[in-house]
Write a protein that holds these residues in place. Structure first.
Motif, PDB file in Angstrom:
ATOM      1  N   GLY A  24      -4.790  12.881   3.693  1.00 30.49           N
ATOM      2  CA  GLY A  24      -5.771  11.616   3.584  1.00 30.49           C
ATOM      3  C   GLY A  24      -6.527  11.517   2.468  1.00 30.49           C
ATOM      4  N   ARG A 154       2.326   5.599  -3.249  1.00 36.81           N
ATOM      5  CA  ARG A 154       2.401   5.727  -2.083  1.00 36.81           C
ATOM      6  C   ARG A 154       0.831   5.861  -1.450  1.00 36.81           C
ATOM      7  NH1 ARG A 154       5.534  11.036  -1.289  1.00 36.81           N
ATOM      8  NH2 ARG A 154       4.173  11.137   0.558  1.00 36.81           N
ATOM      9  N   SER A 155      -0.177   6.199  -2.467  1.00 28.14           N
ATOM     10  CA  SER A 155      -1.401   6.258  -2.087  1.00 28.14           C
ATOM     11  C   SER A 155      -2.129   4.673  -2.199  1.00 28.14           C
ATOM     12  CB  SER A 155      -2.341   7.086  -2.936  1.00 28.14           C
ATOM     13  OG  SER A 155      -3.561   7.059  -2.874  1.00 28.14           O
ATOM     14  N   GLU A 157      -0.339   1.994  -1.167  1.00 29.64           N
ATOM     15  CA  GLU A 157      -0.016   1.262  -0.031  1.00 29.64           C
ATOM     16  C   GLU A 157      -0.571   1.755   1.189  1.00 29.64           C
ATOM     17  OE1 GLU A 157       4.146   2.429  -0.377  1.00 29.64           O
ATOM     18  OE2 GLU A 157       4.452   1.043  -2.022  1.00 29.64           O
ATOM     19  N   ARG A 158      -1.578   2.857   1.048  1.00 25.49           N
ATOM     20  CA  ARG A 158      -2.144   2.974   2.384  1.00 25.49           C
ATOM     21  C   ARG A 158      -3.210   2.026   2.796  1.00 25.49           C
ATOM     22  NH1 ARG A 158      -4.044   9.324   1.475  1.00 25.49           N
ATOM     23  NH2 ARG A 158      -5.267   8.127   0.016  1.00 25.49           N
TER      24      ARG A 158
END
Length: 159
Positions: A24, A154-155, A157-158
């Motif tokens: 996270g 990817r980060s 898109e969180r």
């Protein structure tokens, strides 16, 4: 020049960055390696809890300042998935640490953030050499930078 030993350590940094993302946090990972090649400390980004100063490079500088002699610090190398931010560059220099080797640059990260529509950093993306001109620096490494780019995608898109 980045050799096979450097590359092995950088690959571990990218793995740590993936671990940080899975936990996270932002995808950054770093390690401190002694002159003889011993890994002294591994650290991941821990900003997910709300403290934006919990960068792995800063943690390494603080640990090294308390645990290593000035000579040991000067001969050590910090490997990291992403070029140090200005805060971490300053901490590195103040702690008297040696060489830095990174997989991806601050300029690359800035471009990726823009590409992914992420908010820009509140801190100028200065190169390490601009903040700590006496520190030997090497990087980026093209194929590893692509892996880091994917982690940042990817980060972004969180939720």
């Amino acid at each position: 020049m980045i050799d096979s030993r450097d590359r092995r350590h950088l690959e571990r940094c990218v793995e740590l960055a993936a671990e940080a993302l899975a936990a996270g946090n932002e995808p950054f990972g770093s390690i401190l390696v002694s002159e003889d090649g011993e890994t002294l400390l591994e650290a991941i980004n821990e900003v997910g809890g709300g403290d934006a100063t919990r960068h792995p490079e800063f943690a390494i500088a603080r640990w090294a300042a308390g645990e290593l002699s000035p000579d040991e610090r000067a001969r050590a190398t910090v490997y990291t998935s992403g070029e140090h931010c200005p805060m971490c560059s300053a901490a590195h220099a103040w702690a008297g640490l040696g060489r830095i080797v990174y997989a991806s640059s601050a300029a690359q990260l800035t471009d990726w953030q823009r590409e992914f529509g992420a908010a820009p950093s509140p801190v100028a993306p200065l190169q390490i050499r601009d903040v700590a001109p006496g520190v030997p620096v090497e990087g980026p490494v093209a194929d590893l930078a692509e892996r880091v780019r994917d982690l940042h995608r990817r980060s972004s898109e969180r939720p």
